[in-house]
Design an enzyme around this catalytic site. Structure first.
Site, PDB file in Angstrom:
ATOM      1  N   GLN A  88      77.695  28.296  77.744  1.00  0.00           N
ATOM      2  CA  GLN A  88      76.234  28.060  77.128  1.00  0.00           C
ATOM      3  C   GLN A  88      75.538  29.528  77.090  1.00  0.00           C
ATOM      4  OE1 GLN A  88      73.562  25.880  79.915  1.00  0.00           O
ATOM      5  NE2 GLN A  88      72.327  25.446  77.969  1.00  0.00           N
ATOM      6  N   ASN A 113      77.822  22.602  76.430  1.00  0.00           N
ATOM      7  CA  ASN A 113      77.986  23.610  77.373  1.00  0.00           C
ATOM      8  C   ASN A 113      77.039  23.747  78.500  1.00  0.00           C
ATOM      9  OD1 ASN A 113      80.250  24.486  76.062  1.00  0.00           O
ATOM     10  ND2 ASN A 113      79.008  25.529  74.745  1.00  0.00           N
ATOM     11  N   ILE A 152      74.249  27.393  62.930  1.00  0.00           N
ATOM     12  CA  ILE A 152      74.207  28.687  61.928  1.00  0.00           C
ATOM     13  C   ILE A 152      75.800  29.090  62.036  1.00  0.00           C
ATOM     14  CG2 ILE A 152      73.993  30.549  63.695  1.00  0.00           C
ATOM     15  CD1 ILE A 152      71.772  31.381  61.790  1.00  0.00           C
ATOM     16  N   HIS A 190      71.054  21.499  74.989  1.00  0.00           N
ATOM     17  CA  HIS A 190      71.547  21.063  73.611  1.00  0.00           C
ATOM     18  C   HIS A 190      72.996  20.538  73.760  1.00  0.00           C
ATOM     19  CE1 HIS A 190      72.794  25.346  73.780  1.00  0.00           C
ATOM     20  NE2 HIS A 190      73.834  24.858  72.878  1.00  0.00           N
TER      21      HIS A 190
END
Ligand code: AMP
Length: 132
Positions: free
Chosen positions: A93, A86, A31, A99
């Protein structure tokens, strides 16, 4: 996980721009992209970090790496990309659902992801002895 934003995306409770999905993994547009086309790839099972995840899940992610990387190169006509992960809060993170970031790169895009430092006297040998 009930209050995990990525689990909510996986369940379809939060809208996203999905670009790839199979029974084990999902990939969608970040995003807040570092560069346009920045993709996140994650396992559908909730794990916080790499060392929490089971090997079968990591194998599925590994297979998806090639699919996402090829798709970025072919369809965005980019010169290359960085993958980035991360692992843990101290590493930056923010979302504690494992992810990987895929960051498209163009020549001269000016993105500098990290700067290397030199080892101090005797430091590399010490670390090597701990890790080998
Ligand atoms: P990290 O700092 O490695 O945990 O990265 C988390 C990433 O998730 C950031 O790059 C955010 O921009 C991204 N992110 C957070 N919420 C969403 C969302 N709803 N849809 C897409 N990307 C998101």
């Amino acid at each position: 996980m009930d209050n995990c934003i990525f689990c909510k995306i996986i369940k379809g409770e939060i809208p996203t721009f999905k670009i790839y999905e199979d029974e084990s993994v999902l990939a969608f547009l970040d995003i807040k992209p570092v560069n346009p086309g920045h993709v996140l790839l994650l396992p559908k099972k909730h794990f916080a970090t790499i060392e929490d995840a089971d090997t079968a899940t990591l194998e599925k992610i590994g297979a998806a790496f090639k699919i996402i990387g090829s798709r970025l190169k072919e369809r965005l006509n980019i010169a290359g990309y960085n993958t980035y992960q991360n692992n843990g809060e101290v590493a930056g993170q923010e979302v504690p659902h494992l992810h990987w970031h895929f960051i498209p790169r163009q020549v001269g895009d000016g993105l500098e992801l990290w700067h290397g430092k030199s080892y101090g006297e005797g430091e590399v040998e010490k670390i090597y002895n701990l890790l080998k």
